[in-house]
Design a protein around this motif. Sequence first.
Motif, PDB file in Angstrom:
ATOM      1  N   ALA A 214      48.516  11.030  44.390  1.00 48.32           N
ATOM      2  CA  ALA A 214      47.512  12.097  44.265  1.00 48.32           C
ATOM      3  C   ALA A 214      47.942  13.331  45.053  1.00 48.32           C
ATOM      4  O   ALA A 214      47.706  14.473  44.623  1.00 48.32           O
ATOM      5  CB  ALA A 214      46.154  11.592  44.745  1.00 48.32           C
ATOM      6  N   SER A 218      48.571  17.229  43.465  1.00 45.35           N
ATOM      7  CA  SER A 218      47.906  18.436  43.963  1.00 45.35           C
ATOM      8  C   SER A 218      48.822  19.315  44.801  1.00 45.35           C
ATOM      9  O   SER A 218      48.375  20.331  45.339  1.00 45.35           O
ATOM     10  CB  SER A 218      46.684  18.047  44.801  1.00 45.35           C
ATOM     11  OG  SER A 218      47.084  17.303  45.945  1.00 45.35           O
ATOM     12  N   LYS A 236      41.094  11.406  36.678  1.00 49.55           N
ATOM     13  CA  LYS A 236      41.209  11.941  38.035  1.00 49.55           C
ATOM     14  C   LYS A 236      42.308  12.984  38.115  1.00 49.55           C
ATOM     15  O   LYS A 236      42.148  14.033  38.754  1.00 49.55           O
ATOM     16  CB  LYS A 236      41.473  10.792  39.010  1.00 49.55           C
ATOM     17  CG  LYS A 236      40.324   9.804  39.116  1.00 49.55           C
ATOM     18  CD  LYS A 236      40.657   8.664  40.065  1.00 49.55           C
ATOM     19  CE  LYS A 236      39.503   7.657  40.141  1.00 49.55           C
ATOM     20  NZ  LYS A 236      39.840   6.515  41.029  1.00 49.55           N
ATOM     21  N   VAL A 240      41.832  17.156  38.981  1.00 51.28           N
ATOM     22  CA  VAL A 240      42.586  17.911  39.981  1.00 51.28           C
ATOM     23  C   VAL A 240      43.298  19.091  39.320  1.00 51.28           C
ATOM     24  O   VAL A 240      43.260  20.226  39.823  1.00 51.28           O
ATOM     25  CB  VAL A 240      43.600  16.998  40.697  1.00 51.28           C
ATOM     26  CG1 VAL A 240      44.528  17.815  41.594  1.00 51.28           C
ATOM     27  CG2 VAL A 240      42.876  15.933  41.512  1.00 51.28           C
ATOM     28  N   GLU A 243      40.918  21.892  38.377  1.00 52.30           N
ATOM     29  CA  GLU A 243      40.510  22.689  39.527  1.00 52.30           C
ATOM     30  C   GLU A 243      41.610  23.664  39.927  1.00 52.30           C
ATOM     31  O   GLU A 243      41.339  24.817  40.312  1.00 52.30           O
ATOM     32  CB  GLU A 243      40.174  21.766  40.703  1.00 52.30           C
ATOM     33  CG  GLU A 243      39.761  22.477  41.969  1.00 52.30           C
ATOM     34  CD  GLU A 243      38.424  23.186  41.836  1.00 52.30           C
ATOM     35  OE1 GLU A 243      38.208  24.163  42.581  1.00 52.30           O
ATOM     36  OE2 GLU A 243      37.593  22.770  40.989  1.00 52.30           O
TER      37      GLU A 243
END
Length: 478
Positions: A214, A218, A236, A240, A243
């Motif tokens: 993760a 990001s 998920k 991310v 966003e």
Amino acid sequence: MQNRDAFFIGNEWLKPASSKTFQLVGASTGEVVATVPEAVETDVDRAVAAAREAFDHSGWATMAPAERAIVMRRFMAALATRGPDLAQAVSLQNGMPIALSGMLEGQFPVGILDYYAGLADTMGSDDVRPSQMGKQTIVERPAIGVVAAIVPWNFPVTLALSKIAPAMAAGCTLVIKPSPGTILDSYIVAEAALEAGVPAGVLNWVAADRAVGAYLVSHPGVDKVAFTGSTAAGRKVAAVCGELLRPVTLELGGKSAAILLEDADLDSFLQGMPMASLLNNGQACYNGTRVLAPASRYGEVVDGMAAMMSSLTVGDALDPATHIGPMASSAHRDRVESYIATGKREARLVTGGGRPRDSNHGWFVEPTLFADVDNAATIAQEEIFGPVLSVISYQDDADAIRIANDSQFGLGGSIWSPDPERALGVARQVRSGTVGINGYMPSLGSPFGGVKASGIGSEFGPEAVGSYQQYKSTYVMG
């Protein structure tokens, strides 16, 4: 034991930043086969920095595509010599039958590189277009940048190269994160890249858990994410990337329907079923695990499938005679067995449903067939990812299409009929990113991807290169 102690970053074997390790367990034996380093955030930072440096300053991104093709063909040749080693490593780790891994993990990735090197050879120059407000517009398609490639355990080599090859053709650099369950193969691919002279930083590998994965998704140094995995994890990743307004390609789960039309040749379907519905011990996202049979032939279809599935050899993945190997891990076998327990409450168990009697080690599950399944049942709606098939009855072609489309997924599927026009007519009405007629196998030259909860974007075909590029228009006003 095939222990490793470094990560491949910037064409160097770098020592990890921590003492954390993964223990790799052989799916057929349940025994530890290797220990490899587990990345922490510092390791990811180093890998992204190497990819960033290569993209920004090495000249790889601005190199003529035909020059990148030369590098890719050297990579292809180095990978080809390692085909047997790749097949052995994959089967040892995830239980894929060696007869299958030799083709799909040892040979097919070589073909992927060859295909995209050919496309790179033909990639044209800038597109010059007339302009209504000036002299002309120059439209470029530069590489998108640094790619985070997240690869699952079921086809680790093929699914890595399905990202690496088009990204290389476009001029991108990559940080590849393999699944913690299949890591040994990534070292073999990295060794091939080093031998081939792929420029430093173009390809980098770091094995990590979900939390560090993760972090990679990001990371501010990443420009695009290419992910293959479960729909739950894909949501998920998508959240991310949404966003961050970061481009993402998602190849996710499936619950595909294999539709036997009333005129289908049952023998032909039974011969094709291992590849179309049970591929890789049932651990393929596009497997046709819902078999839709006409009510007029329902008993015949169920009996034929039961006989075929009962005849399959279940055994050690490294035995060439094996048809069905183990599940990839103990935890995954538990998951599959929980669905089988649910199926016993929802439908009629025809064959299988347990563990092979002669197996007291490894993560084996018998090929399992359920009949009298309602399409609303859990085993018909949720992805089991094991050798578990459900047979669902339908009344006519329209009913079959309705049932096939009554799913959150839309990745694969197949239509079986000796009448090509009828089969194509049904295929056109199935809401799925891909459909096979009288068989199923993705084609390198055509886009592969899903709709609905099965993903966003496509791999394979020339379309995949486009997902690693962006448009840039330069307006020449005078």
